[in-house]
Design a protein around this motif. Structure first.
Motif, PDB file in Angstrom:
ATOM      1  N   PRO A 272       0.797  -1.234   0.000  1.00 38.53           N
ATOM      2  CA  PRO A 272       0.000   0.000   0.000  1.00 38.53           C
ATOM      3  C   PRO A 272       0.824   1.276   0.000  1.00 38.53           C
ATOM      4  N   THR A 273       2.123   1.169   0.236  1.00 47.17           N
ATOM      5  CA  THR A 273       2.935   2.382   0.140  1.00 47.17           C
ATOM      6  C   THR A 273       2.962   2.907  -1.292  1.00 47.17           C
ATOM      7  N   GLN A 274       2.623   2.058  -2.262  1.00 50.79           N
ATOM      8  CA  GLN A 274       2.639   2.459  -3.660  1.00 50.79           C
ATOM      9  C   GLN A 274       1.357   3.160  -4.088  1.00 50.79           C
ATOM     10  N   TRP A 275       0.275   2.991  -3.330  1.00 49.11           N
ATOM     11  CA  TRP A 275      -1.004   3.563  -3.746  1.00 49.11           C
ATOM     12  C   TRP A 275      -1.832   4.141  -2.598  1.00 49.11           C
ATOM     13  N   GLY A 276      -1.420   3.913  -1.346  1.00 50.82           N
ATOM     14  CA  GLY A 276      -2.183   4.410  -0.207  1.00 50.82           C
ATOM     15  C   GLY A 276      -2.250   5.928  -0.149  1.00 50.82           C
ATOM     16  N   GLY A 277      -1.158   6.594  -0.544  1.00 44.49           N
ATOM     17  CA  GLY A 277      -1.160   8.048  -0.545  1.00 44.49           C
ATOM     18  C   GLY A 277      -2.191   8.617  -1.494  1.00 44.49           C
ATOM     19  N   LEU A 278      -2.356   7.966  -2.647  1.00 45.39           N
ATOM     20  CA  LEU A 278      -3.364   8.429  -3.603  1.00 45.39           C
ATOM     21  C   LEU A 278      -4.775   8.207  -3.074  1.00 45.39           C
ATOM     22  N   GLN A 279      -4.950   7.183  -2.244  1.00 41.74           N
ATOM     23  CA  GLN A 279      -6.259   6.990  -1.629  1.00 41.74           C
ATOM     24  C   GLN A 279      -6.598   8.154  -0.703  1.00 41.74           C
ATOM     25  N   PHE A 280      -5.597   8.685   0.008  1.00 43.85           N
ATOM     26  CA  PHE A 280      -5.822   9.869   0.830  1.00 43.85           C
ATOM     27  C   PHE A 280      -6.209  11.054  -0.053  1.00 43.85           C
ATOM     28  N   HIS A 281      -5.494  11.228  -1.144  1.00 41.06           N
ATOM     29  CA  HIS A 281      -5.832  12.310  -2.066  1.00 41.06           C
ATOM     30  C   HIS A 281      -7.268  12.180  -2.568  1.00 41.06           C
ATOM     31  N   ALA A 282      -7.676  10.957  -2.880  1.00 37.86           N
ATOM     32  CA  ALA A 282      -9.023  10.742  -3.412  1.00 37.86           C
ATOM     33  C   ALA A 282     -10.092  11.146  -2.401  1.00 37.86           C
ATOM     34  N   LEU A 283      -9.877  10.804  -1.135  1.00 35.38           N
ATOM     35  CA  LEU A 283     -10.844  11.168  -0.105  1.00 35.38           C
ATOM     36  C   LEU A 283     -10.895  12.676   0.094  1.00 35.38           C
ATOM     37  N   MET A 284      -9.734  13.313   0.119  1.00 33.69           N
ATOM     38  CA  MET A 284      -9.693  14.752   0.339  1.00 33.69           C
ATOM     39  C   MET A 284     -10.226  15.505  -0.880  1.00 33.69           C
ATOM     40  N   ALA A 285      -9.820  15.073  -2.057  1.00 29.43           N
ATOM     41  CA  ALA A 285     -10.222  15.777  -3.280  1.00 29.43           C
ATOM     42  C   ALA A 285     -11.712  15.627  -3.571  1.00 29.43           C
TER      43      ALA A 285
END
Length: 320
Positions: A272-285
């Motif tokens: 998840p280090t490869q895609w977990g950050g983008l999941q945070f972006h998706a929730l915030m955005a």
């Protein structure tokens, strides 16, 4: 049977067990508790043999006690929570640690008569998030539900995205990466005018310490927010503070963001280090979750604003 000790006496020094005190945020919480006169029990895997133990020498010198405890080994937890008023968790990891380990910690604390637990949340409001939307927040939600089911009273520290991350260059923080300091751009997905919540980790630590030491703290969420700002507002703020033009770089719309998350998951499904950050972006955005009204004023705290923090960041960059 759980028989909580009477910790209602005002001014009483409380005994707090911190699990994960050797970590980045855990150490800040330990320092904040120490500054407020708490009696500390530092639960470390391997005790004094833990590689992070030497960094806690200052706390030990002021009376903190290190005990050997591992949340993945429930039989080690009883000694860590014995005689403790409050347990503060700052653990990180997968389901074995965040869910199963914290549940074992909660059960041991309940049996020992601990009055309350602060689980390792320190994130946006995850109560409406499942693991398909964000693996890390989904685990925290699952842990909090399990802890509640075990009968352990809990206060859940909720905060914005860590303001500290805005100071890092992309190569230092590929996980989140909002500000590109080399190109003087703010990178974002979706709408440039969507507001994000931000909170400095020092402010999270101070609020956590205050809640842990408050015998009258309520169960449920406690919100700490320092700044709400959109990518456009951040670019304008950085530009004004730096005295230069700061651009906006739109990485794609929300549909493209979710497609990028799926692409990375296909490549590295178990990392998840490869895609977990983008999941945070998706929730915030998307505005799917944030933090409710900040409650820091209850303890006379004044969280750090983005302007104050970024002023320090830019000043430091000018001198390097």
């Amino acid at each position: 049977m759980n028989t909580p000790r009477d910790s209602s006496q005002e001014g009483k020094a409380r005994t707090v067990c911190i699990v994960g005190a050797s970590g980045w945020l855990g150490r800040k919480i330990a320092d904040a508790l120490d500054a407020r006169g708490a009696q500390l029990v530092l639960a470390l895997r391997g005790g004094r043999d833990h590689p992070g133990a030497p960094r806690l020498a200052g706390l030990v010198g002021r009376g903190a006690r290190i005990v050997a405890a591992d949340v993945t080994r429930p039989e080690t937890l009883g000694a860590a929570v014995e005689g403790v008023d409050v347990v503060v968790s700052a653990v990180q990891g997968g389901r074995d640690v965040v869910v199963e380990g914290q549940l074992a910690l909660a059960k041991a604390a309940f049996d020992a008569g601990v009055t309350r637990m602060l689980p390792s949340d320190y994130c946006v409001d995850h109560r409406q998030v499942d693991r398909t939307q964000n693996i890390f927040l989904g685990l925290r939600r699952e842990a909090d539900e399990a802890i509640g089911g075990a009968g352990m009273p809990q206060t859940n520290m909720l905060c914005g995205a860590f303001l500290d991350l805005l100071a890092l260059s992309l190569h230092e923080d590929p996980f989140f990466g909002l500000v590109d300091w080399e190109r003087w751009q703010v990178r974002f997905w979706g709408d440039a005018d969507r507001s994000y919540d931000f909170t400095l980790t020092d402010d999270v630590a101070d609020a956590t310490a205050e809640v842990a030491l408050d015998p009258h703290a309520e169960e449920g969420a406690f919100n700490v927010v320092g700044t709400r700002a959109s990518p456009r507002e951040l670019a304008s703020l950085v530009g004004r503070l730096a005295g230069r033009e700061v651009g906006l770089h739109r990485l794609g719309d929300l549909q493209e963001l979710h497609a990028e998350i799926r692409r990375r998951q296909d490549i590295a499904p178990s990392d998840p280090t490869q895609w977990g950050g983008l999941q945070f972006h998706a929730l915030m955005a998307s505005g799917a979750c944030g933090v409710g009204p900040s409650q820091h004023g209850r303890y006379g705290l004044e969280p750090t604003s983005a302007e104050v923090f970024l002023t320090g960041v830019i000043d430091a960059r000018r001198t390097t």
